[in-house]
Design an enzyme around this catalytic site. Structure first.
Site, PDB file in Angstrom:
ATOM      1  CB  SER A 213      17.077 -44.116  41.528  1.00 23.06           C
ATOM      2  OG  SER A 213      16.671 -43.246  41.292  1.00 23.06           O
TER       3      SER A 213
ATOM      4  CE1 TYR B 154      13.816 -47.107  44.589  1.00 18.45           C
ATOM      5  CE2 TYR B 154      14.224 -44.307  43.631  1.00 18.45           C
ATOM      6  CZ  TYR B 154      14.180 -46.560  43.003  1.00 18.45           C
ATOM      7  OH  TYR B 154      14.784 -46.180  42.145  1.00 18.45           O
TER       8      TYR B 154
HETATM    9  P1  NAI Z   1      12.108 -53.798  37.856  1.00 15.44           P
HETATM   10  O1  NAI Z   1      10.937 -53.590  38.692  1.00 15.44           O
HETATM   11  O2  NAI Z   1      11.701 -53.811  35.925  1.00 15.44           O
HETATM   12  O3  NAI Z   1      13.665 -55.066  37.948  1.00 15.44           O
HETATM   13  C1  NAI Z   1      13.725 -55.081  38.736  1.00 15.44           C
HETATM   14  C2  NAI Z   1      13.282 -56.836  39.399  1.00 15.44           C
HETATM   15  O4  NAI Z   1      13.644 -56.792  41.156  1.00 15.44           O
HETATM   16  C3  NAI Z   1      12.427 -57.464  38.963  1.00 15.44           C
HETATM   17  O5  NAI Z   1      12.577 -58.888  38.799  1.00 15.44           O
HETATM   18  C4  NAI Z   1      11.991 -57.812  40.481  1.00 15.44           C
HETATM   19  O6  NAI Z   1      11.383 -59.432  40.561  1.00 15.44           O
HETATM   20  C5  NAI Z   1      14.320 -58.112  41.474  1.00 15.44           C
HETATM   21  N1  NAI Z   1      13.506 -57.464  42.935  1.00 15.44           N
HETATM   22  C6  NAI Z   1      13.162 -57.036  43.512  1.00 15.44           C
HETATM   23  N2  NAI Z   1      13.012 -57.371  45.136  1.00 15.44           N
HETATM   24  C7  NAI Z   1      13.981 -58.295  45.271  1.00 15.44           C
HETATM   25  C8  NAI Z   1      14.472 -59.210  45.877  1.00 15.44           C
HETATM   26  N3  NAI Z   1      14.046 -58.308  47.490  1.00 15.44           N
HETATM   27  N4  NAI Z   1      15.588 -59.866  45.688  1.00 15.44           N
HETATM   28  C9  NAI Z   1      15.657 -60.394  44.462  1.00 15.44           C
HETATM   29  N5  NAI Z   1      15.267 -59.992  43.325  1.00 15.44           N
HETATM   30  C10 NAI Z   1      14.173 -58.676  43.362  1.00 15.44           C
HETATM   31  O7  NAI Z   1      12.807 -52.803  37.579  1.00 15.44           O
HETATM   32  P2  NAI Z   1      13.964 -51.800  37.361  1.00 15.44           P
HETATM   33  O8  NAI Z   1      13.253 -50.395  37.066  1.00 15.44           O
HETATM   34  O9  NAI Z   1      14.711 -52.870  36.819  1.00 15.44           O
HETATM   35  O10 NAI Z   1      14.847 -51.907  38.662  1.00 15.44           O
HETATM   36  C11 NAI Z   1      16.194 -51.557  38.883  1.00 15.44           C
HETATM   37  C12 NAI Z   1      16.390 -50.676  39.927  1.00 15.44           C
HETATM   38  O11 NAI Z   1      17.399 -49.113  39.352  1.00 15.44           O
HETATM   39  C13 NAI Z   1      15.926 -50.881  40.908  1.00 15.44           C
HETATM   40  O12 NAI Z   1      17.168 -50.464  42.253  1.00 15.44           O
HETATM   41  C14 NAI Z   1      15.960 -49.702  40.644  1.00 15.44           C
HETATM   42  O13 NAI Z   1      15.489 -48.493  42.100  1.00 15.44           O
HETATM   43  C15 NAI Z   1      16.592 -48.829  39.735  1.00 15.44           C
HETATM   44  N6  NAI Z   1      16.141 -47.477  39.426  1.00 15.44           N
HETATM   45  C16 NAI Z   1      14.820 -47.512  38.286  1.00 15.44           C
HETATM   46  C17 NAI Z   1      14.449 -46.645  37.848  1.00 15.44           C
HETATM   47  C18 NAI Z   1      13.547 -46.362  36.691  1.00 15.44           C
HETATM   48  O14 NAI Z   1      13.353 -45.214  35.826  1.00 15.44           O
HETATM   49  N7  NAI Z   1      13.196 -48.409  35.964  1.00 15.44           N
HETATM   50  C19 NAI Z   1      15.272 -44.970  38.292  1.00 15.44           C
HETATM   51  C20 NAI Z   1      16.634 -45.432  38.654  1.00 15.44           C
HETATM   52  C21 NAI Z   1      16.759 -46.982  40.104  1.00 15.44           C
END
Ligand code: NAI
Length: 585
Positions: free
Chosen positions: A455, A468
């Site tokens: 991130s 985080y």
């Molecule tokens: P999101 O919440 O839309 O998707 C995350 C997915 O990961 C969900 O489907 C959830 O069920 C799954 N998940 C969560 N914990 C889990 C676990 N322990 N085991 C298996 N699956 C798990 O979030 P998003 O935004 O798509 O995030 C994806 C990645 O991107 C994360 O690592 C987040 O930290 C990173 N990120 C997101 C940003 C944002 O602004 N949305 C910015 C920078 C990084």
């Protein structure tokens, strides 16, 4: 380890020589003929042939003067492309008289095969051609001619670039010296050179016939190169579908050589892979998979590849595993790989969401997609997943450790339990993925790529996101260290650092130090702000595919992530002042 042991051998007489021909697999299946290059013998194909033999009738032969085939006398004039075409026709008359064959050539095997698929007398005898690292001398001649006739700075640069890569071709035109070198020190050192420079593993290759193969093979160059480059045939059009496989790290051939290839081969599929020249030895899984797919599709009269998305040439048929694939960036990434024709394993702790992504992946063009329900922070569950994936689907080519959760709130309000949760998923989830799938990639020894979703918070300190940001900074450093460790094995590692992306993460993020109601209020507020920013996860997915294709190390995505990255390097003091600002939530 696959080898040519157990192959059926026969000798095929043609034009005063006898060719040593080997066959594997059921002759009733479609015939695939593998033609080797310089300075090789048919054994260069042993790894690929073994992988194709359960589906096809695989035929290999030693080119005249190489391996177990006899050499023409005199040598001079005995290796012209016309004579090599006679040889090929004699081989397929013997092994597949009634049915056209699928031709595959590497290096000089491909140079020859271009001749076979562009001359009239083979029409109807060849069904398809897969070319690796060996251009048509006619196309090459026209390529040079166009650059000499109409030089632009770019074209002259391309000419000089290829000219420098062809240094050995000039040497091979000198009399006697190459023969002496190959029968002497070069022949002895060649296996070591291949291992060091090209990362070619040892085993049954190169064979003991290397010095003779290399000495005789010099006549391939002398009998053909100058003549053809000076007077290329004007009508060297391929009369079969062609699959062009281009290793991006080929030390001998510029990728630019193939820029105008559609002109000569209208039915063309391009594939690229990050590897050196000897892909039949270093990437046999990928090479065999592409040959299989192309041959099967051509036999079935289907267009290849089915996927037409961006990067289809790079990821078609590859196995890609994405964690956190049930939502946001993970789902968008799975679907982008699916569009590029990759096989997708969608992993999420939410079973329904993972299944939906797998289903959508198939709709987006993935030839196969599977869902796996796993919590990435669970070490044993991840071990089981890695074993199952290797067993059922194969070694992963691209791993995207993306699952992550949000946690906001001051350090002094963050409990040990909060810390554990966020580190377990965001850091340990990535460690488990890298450790288990990275080891499989390394042991396979055929390259691969790992993407870790960090991130912009990894390099932007903030009072709002201490836990985080710490987890993401650790992911960034882990990625950098792993990149250094795995570089020598042809495995790339990328840390992707997005800024604010409009996903569900805001509505599930935890806020330390506040009650349930206040947490819901802040989640809603955050979701609204991210919604206003409205940066779509599909753009992050696009950046991820590009980063893998280019093997980029750290990829800030979104303008704010790029600005913060620049500030962290050039004005860290300003970034520290920014870190003190009251969070907007
Ligand atoms: P999101 O919440 O839309 O998707 C995350 C997915 O990961 C969900 O489907 C959830 O069920 C799954 N998940 C969560 N914990 C889990 C676990 N322990 N085991 C298996 N699956 C798990 O979030 P998003 O935004 O798509 O995030 C994806 C990645 O991107 C994360 O690592 C987040 O930290 C990173 N990120 C997101 C940003 C944002 O602004 N949305 C910015 C920078 C990084």
């Amino acid at each position: 380890m696959p080898s040519l042991k157990g192959a059926r051998e026969r000798r095929v007489p043609t034009g005063g020589v006898e060719l040593c021909v080997a066959e594997l697999g059921d002759p009733a299946r479609p015939t695939v003929v593998l033609v080797h290059g310089y300075p090789d013998s048919k054994e260069v194909w042993s790894e690929v042939a073994g992988r194709l033999a359960d589906r096809f009738h695989v035929v290999l032969y030693d080119v005249r003067g190489h391996g177990g085939s006899t050499a023409p006398r005199p040598l001079r004039g005995g290796f012209t492309l016309e004579k090599l075409t006679d040889d090929f026709l004699a081989v397929i008359d013997a092994v597949s008289p009634g049915r056209p064959v699928h031709l595959v050539g590497h290096d000089w095997g491909s140079v020859q095969a271009w001749e076979f698929v562009t001359v009239g007398r083979t029409k109807g005898r060849i069904a398809s051609f897969t070319s690796m690292s060996g251009p048509s001398l006619d196309h090459f001649g026209h390529w040079i001619g166009r650059r000499i006739k109409r030089p632009t700075p770019r074209r002259v640069g391309q000419l000089l670039g290829q000219g420098a890569r062809s240094w050995y071709v000039y040497l091979l035109h000198t009399p006697v010296l190459p023969e002496l070198a190959w029968r002497g020190p070069l022949g002895r050192r060649w296996p070591g050179i291949l291992r060091r420079m090209e990362k070619v593993p040892g085993g049954d290759y190169p064979t003991a016939s290397l010095p003779t193969d290399a000495a005789h093979g010099a006549w391939l160059y002398r009998d053909n190169v100058r003549a053809r480059l000076r007077r290329p045939r004007p009508d060297a059009y391929a009369h079969v579908p062609v699959q062009l496989v281009t290793p991006e790290g080929d030390a001998f051939l510029s990728e630019r050589l193939y820029d105008e290839l559609e002109r000569w081969a209208p039915d063309l599929v391009r594939r690229t892979l990050p590897a050196g020249h000897w892909i039949p030895r270093t990437r046999p899984d990928q090479v065999a998979a592409w040959i299989s797919e192309f041959v099967t599709a051509t036999e079935g009269g289907r267009p290849v590849p089915a996927a037409t998305g961006k990067y289809a040439d790079r990821f078609g048929g590859q196995l890609v595993l994405v964690t956190g694939a049930g939502s946001g960036i993970g789902r968008a990434t799975a679907l982008a790989f699916a569009e590029a024709g990759a096989r997708v394993v969608a992993v999420d702790r939410d079973a329904e969401a993972a299944a939906r992504t797998a289903e959508l992946s198939r709709l987006h063009g993935a030839p196969a997609a599977w869902a796996e329900t796993v919590d990435v922070s669970d070490e044993q569950a991840m071990e089981k997943l890695a074993a199952k994936v290797a067993d059922a689907y194969g070694v992963v080519d691209v791993l995207v450790n993306n699952a992550g959760i949000g946690l906001a709130g001051p350090f002094l309000d963050t409990t040990p339990e909060d810390w554990r949760k966020v580190l377990d998923v965001n850091l340990w989830g990535v460690i488990h993925g890298c450790r288990l799938f990275g080891r499989q990639m390394a042991e396979r020894g055929q390259g691969g790529h790992i993407v870790n979703t960090a991130s912009a918070a990894a390099y932007q300190p903030s009072r709002a996101l201490p836990a985080y940001s710490t987890s993401k900074a650790a992911v960034l450093m882990l990625s950098e260290c792993l990149r250094a460790e795995l570089a020598g094995r042809g495995i790339g590692v990328t840390a992707v650092c997005p800024g604010f992306v409009n996903t569900a993460i805001t509505s599930t993020a935890r806020f330390a130090g506040v009650g349930a109601e206040e947490e819901r209020r802040r989640q809603k507020r955050a979701a609204r702000l991210y919604g206003l920013r409205n940066y779509p996860p599909e753009k992050v997915a696009d950046a991820i595919l590009r980063a893998v294709a280019r093997n980029e190390a750290v990829v800030p995505v979104t303008p704010e992530a790029r600005v913060l990255r620049a500030m962290s390097r050039f004005t860290p003091g300003a970034l520290r002042r920014l870190a003190r600002a009251e969070p907007p939530l």
